[in-house]
Structures are given as C-alpha cells and as structure tokens.
Design a protein around this motif. Structure first.
Motif, PDB file in Angstrom:
ATOM      1  N   TYR A 189      -5.855   6.095   6.973  1.00 26.11           N
ATOM      2  CA  TYR A 189      -5.083   6.960   5.744  1.00 26.11           C
ATOM      3  C   TYR A 189      -5.076   6.221   4.414  1.00 26.11           C
ATOM      4  CZ  TYR A 189      -2.670  10.276   9.036  1.00 26.11           C
ATOM      5  OH  TYR A 189      -2.721  11.325   9.846  1.00 26.11           O
ATOM      6  N   SER A 190      -4.924   4.758   4.284  1.00 26.83           N
ATOM      7  CA  SER A 190      -4.943   4.054   3.237  1.00 26.83           C
ATOM      8  C   SER A 190      -6.397   3.977   2.788  1.00 26.83           C
ATOM      9  CB  SER A 190      -4.598   2.398   3.932  1.00 26.83           C
ATOM     10  OG  SER A 190      -3.257   2.447   3.941  1.00 26.83           O
ATOM     11  N   ALA A 191      -7.289   4.110   3.579  1.00 23.19           N
ATOM     12  CA  ALA A 191      -8.736   4.306   2.779  1.00 23.19           C
ATOM     13  C   ALA A 191      -9.175   5.248   2.227  1.00 23.19           C
ATOM     14  CB  ALA A 191      -9.971   3.654   3.819  1.00 23.19           C
ATOM     15  N   LEU A 192      -8.593   6.423   2.752  1.00 28.16           N
ATOM     16  CA  LEU A 192      -8.612   7.770   2.176  1.00 28.16           C
ATOM     17  C   LEU A 192      -7.754   7.879   1.119  1.00 28.16           C
ATOM     18  CD1 LEU A 192     -10.014  10.478   2.435  1.00 28.16           C
ATOM     19  CD2 LEU A 192      -8.167  11.197   4.084  1.00 28.16           C
ATOM     20  N   ASN A 193      -6.550   7.472   0.943  1.00 29.77           N
ATOM     21  CA  ASN A 193      -5.702   7.347  -0.359  1.00 29.77           C
ATOM     22  C   ASN A 193      -6.354   6.486  -1.408  1.00 29.77           C
ATOM     23  OD1 ASN A 193      -3.431   8.650   1.004  1.00 29.77           O
ATOM     24  ND2 ASN A 193      -2.572   6.459   1.345  1.00 29.77           N
ATOM     25  N   CYS A 194      -7.144   5.722  -1.256  1.00 29.16           N
ATOM     26  CA  CYS A 194      -7.817   4.997  -2.078  1.00 29.16           C
ATOM     27  C   CYS A 194      -8.891   5.690  -2.772  1.00 29.16           C
ATOM     28  CB  CYS A 194      -8.087   3.397  -1.541  1.00 29.16           C
ATOM     29  SG  CYS A 194      -7.209   2.072  -1.331  1.00 29.16           S
ATOM     30  N   TYR A 195      -9.759   6.470  -1.938  1.00 25.86           N
ATOM     31  CA  TYR A 195     -10.780   7.146  -2.433  1.00 25.86           C
ATOM     32  C   TYR A 195     -10.205   8.297  -3.334  1.00 25.86           C
ATOM     33  CZ  TYR A 195     -14.088  11.203  -1.997  1.00 25.86           C
ATOM     34  OH  TYR A 195     -14.845  12.323  -2.376  1.00 25.86           O
ATOM     35  N   TYR A 196      -9.227   9.080  -2.805  1.00 30.30           N
ATOM     36  CA  TYR A 196      -8.706  10.319  -3.695  1.00 30.30           C
ATOM     37  C   TYR A 196      -8.286   9.691  -5.082  1.00 30.30           C
ATOM     38  CZ  TYR A 196      -8.846  13.403   0.316  1.00 30.30           C
ATOM     39  OH  TYR A 196      -9.385  14.154   1.540  1.00 30.30           O
ATOM     40  N   LEU A 225       0.832  -1.154   0.065  1.00 31.36           N
ATOM     41  CA  LEU A 225      -0.217  -0.187  -0.008  1.00 31.36           C
ATOM     42  C   LEU A 225       0.853   1.381   0.060  1.00 31.36           C
ATOM     43  CD1 LEU A 225      -2.695  -1.115   2.706  1.00 31.36           C
ATOM     44  CD2 LEU A 225      -3.056  -0.637   0.311  1.00 31.36           C
ATOM     45  N   LEU A 226       0.389   2.321  -0.411  1.00 33.87           N
ATOM     46  CA  LEU A 226       1.112   3.636  -0.210  1.00 33.87           C
ATOM     47  C   LEU A 226       1.340   3.987   1.264  1.00 33.87           C
ATOM     48  CD1 LEU A 226      -0.724   6.196  -2.592  1.00 33.87           C
ATOM     49  CD2 LEU A 226       1.623   5.785  -2.617  1.00 33.87           C
ATOM     50  N   VAL A 227       2.409   4.407   1.422  1.00 34.91           N
ATOM     51  CA  VAL A 227       2.688   4.892   2.793  1.00 34.91           C
ATOM     52  C   VAL A 227       1.795   5.784   3.409  1.00 34.91           C
ATOM     53  CG1 VAL A 227       5.059   3.962   2.707  1.00 34.91           C
ATOM     54  CG2 VAL A 227       4.551   6.338   2.137  1.00 34.91           C
ATOM     55  N   SER A 228       1.633   5.866   4.742  1.00 35.29           N
ATOM     56  CA  SER A 228       0.870   6.832   5.413  1.00 35.29           C
ATOM     57  C   SER A 228       1.611   8.338   5.533  1.00 35.29           C
ATOM     58  CB  SER A 228       0.502   6.475   6.710  1.00 35.29           C
ATOM     59  OG  SER A 228      -0.444   5.207   6.522  1.00 35.29           O
ATOM     60  N   PHE A 229       2.939   8.089   5.683  1.00 35.07           N
ATOM     61  CA  PHE A 229       3.766   9.006   5.996  1.00 35.07           C
ATOM     62  C   PHE A 229       5.132   9.263   5.290  1.00 35.07           C
ATOM     63  CE2 PHE A 229       1.640   7.361   9.789  1.00 35.07           C
ATOM     64  CZ  PHE A 229       1.046   8.571  10.195  1.00 35.07           C
ATOM     65  N   LEU A 230       5.711  10.144   5.137  1.00 37.20           N
ATOM     66  CA  LEU A 230       7.026  10.266   4.609  1.00 37.20           C
ATOM     67  C   LEU A 230       7.882  11.202   5.484  1.00 37.20           C
ATOM     68  CD1 LEU A 230       6.470  10.585   0.529  1.00 37.20           C
ATOM     69  CD2 LEU A 230       7.517   8.548   1.858  1.00 37.20           C
TER      70      LEU A 230
END
Length: 320
Positions: free
Chosen positions: A197-204, A176-181
C-alpha cells in the motif's frame, strides 16, 4: 481474470489492468510522441471496457446500485469512479477529443461533492469496510488532473486532502501514510503499515505533491527495502514473514512483497533512483521471466496475473 479469486477481485484486477495499461500508454505517448494517435485509440477502447456493465458489476454488487447510474446519489463508489476518471484524464492529456468531457465533469463533480460532504474527507471503497488510502489517492489524482485542465477547479479539495494527510494520517511508528483508516476517518491502533500500500501511495503522490512523494519514498525505502540475491520491498517492516498469501500483496516469499516491489518501480523511475530500479527489474525478471515472441516481450507470470504486467509497464515508464 482468474475465477478462483472471486467476483469482487476479478473486477478489481480487471479495473487495475485497464487503468494501469492506460497510464502506461500516456507515459509512452510522452516518451514517444509519434505513438500518440494510436495510443488514444487504445485508451478509448480501455475506457469502454471499464464502462461496460460486465466490468462494473463487481462494484454494483457491493453497493447494490450501479456506480454510473447513481452519480446523483451519496454512496461512495470511489475506487471505480476514480479509476475511470483518471483514465479519461489521461485520454485528454495526450490529445483525445471531447467525447468523454461531460462524463468526466460528472465523475469529478460527484467525487468532489461526496468527499466534501464527509467530515473525514475520505470515502470507503465498499460499505462497512475500512477506508483504503491507495483507493482514495486515485480520486485525488483524478481531481488534481481535472484541475490542471479546468482552471484549477477542485484544486482546493486536493490541497485540503494533502494538508490533512500530512497532519492527521501519518503513522507514528514509520512516518508513512497509513494503509487504512476507520470509517470515521480516525487511525486504527496497532494496524501495521503495508509495504504494498505504501509503495502505491508513493506512486500516486508523484502526480500530486512531488515533495511529499519524495519524503514518503525515502522513508519507505529506509524501512522496507531488502537487499539480497533477490532484492525487493518487504510487506512488513517490523515482523518477519517468510511465507504468506495476501490478495493485494501477492504471495509473500522471504519477506518480499511482489506488488509492493512492482509499485516501488514507479517512484524509483520517477526520482531517477536507478540503482533501486535496476535491482527491481532484475527481481522482476527472475520472478516473472520474460519471453520474446514475434519481437514482443512478455512476462510469463502474467499468464497467471495479467494485472501485474500492466502495473510493471506503468511503473517502468513513469519518467518525470
């Protein structure tokens, strides 16, 4: 917004309440075209709330400068600016007039310039803090929608970001895309991916790259989804947390993330995953408890966190 969460989170919750309601109204306008004219007026009102000095104070406070009065500068302000730009894009998308065109051009031009001037191609939400990928994705969504309306302008930045995301910012354990960098754009060692964070990433991502979004959603579901009497999305995939409190995820109960479960509704709706969507709506009813008054429906839980009701409306109406 509840005073107990402090000035910064009051501002963030207010911003999200407005931007998610705006996204809902765009969705509803597409589902029910006869509501467009009324919804344009509502979104106009929401844009004015977000532009008010009272709401943007939280961002001014953290950056020690006003986000709208420093567009020629180099500080990030990425979260505030991107949500405002996204809302104006929605206003234009359903037929709004040109009153915000100049501002939208300035917002997107500023974000694009600041992104390209950063070798990491990411910007921090606040000074001295990590880069939050969901906040960055709002900027990419806004630039992508601006490109749709302006002959592809800034599309190259969007493509560059997505390409680097798939190559450099994927968590090795989960895919998955990381939550933070880190501030320099590098991944952290040992920092967990968060379900919310991952669920919000998927939505965007559904607004930017449908194929990437679908892969991320399927991966998220395989690792974080929990079936049961109350089904939902876990906040952590590799450790147990029966009771916890997180300002972003909400109160974690029996491993489930309230925010993550709500955000997952958006992708489940978009990808026609009706079984998962129905399970989430059942959980939302148990947790939020709908009441009906004067032919209107309302989650009682929204009396505590209005932002949650705005989010759920945006996610429930996010049909492809």
């Amino acid at each position: 917004m509840p005073a107990s969460i402090g000035t910064q989170f009051q501002g963030e919750w207010a911003l999200y309440s407005c931007s998610m309601l705006s996204a809902s109204l765009v969705n509803i306008s597409q589902l029910y075209p006869e509501t467009k004219e009324e919804n344009i007026q509502y979104i106009d009102s929401l844009i004015n709330i977000v532009m008010s000095s009272e709401l943007r104070y939280y961002d001014t406070m953290r950056w020690d400068e006003d986000p709208l009065e420093s567009l020629d500068g180099d500080e990030s302000h990425v979260s505030y600016l991107s949500h405002l730009a996204w809302m104006i894009c929605g206003y234009k998308q359903i037929g709004g007039d040109s009153r915000y065109d100049k501002l939208l051009s300035s917002l997107c031009g500023t974000m694009n310039r600041r992104l390209l001037n950063c070798s990491a191609l990411n910007l921090p939400t606040y000074p001295g803090e990590s880069i939050y990928i969901p906040d960055m994705l709002v900027a990419i969504v806004a630039l992508n929608q601006y490109a749709d309306m302006n002959n592809g302008k800034y599309r190259s930045t969007v493509k560059k970001w997505i390409k680097r995301a798939q190559k450099e910012w994927i968590d090795k354990k989960t895919g998955l895309l990381v939550s933070f960098l880190q501030e320099n754009g590098n991944q952290y060692d040992g920092v967990p991916v968060k379900g919310s964070y991952s669920a919000l990433n998927c939505y965007y991502l559904t607004f930017i790259d449908e194929t990437f979004a679908k892969r991320q959603y399927e991966t998220l579901k395989s690792l974080f989804w929990k079936d049961g009497a109350i089904s939902g999305l876990k906040e952590y995939y590799d450790r147990t947390c029966y009771l916890g409190l997180d300002i972003d995820a909400g109160p974690i109960l029996f491993e489930l993330s309230p925010s993550g479960t709500a955000f997952m509704t958006g992708s489940a709706t978009y990808f026609n995953d009706n079984g998962t969507r129905n399970d989430i709506l059942t959980t939302a009813e148990i947790a939020g408890h709908t009441v009906r008054l004067n032919n209107k429906r309302h989650y009682l839980l929204a009396n505590v966190a209005l932002v949650g009701e705005a989010i759920m409306l945006a996610m429930r109406t996010h049909f492809k």
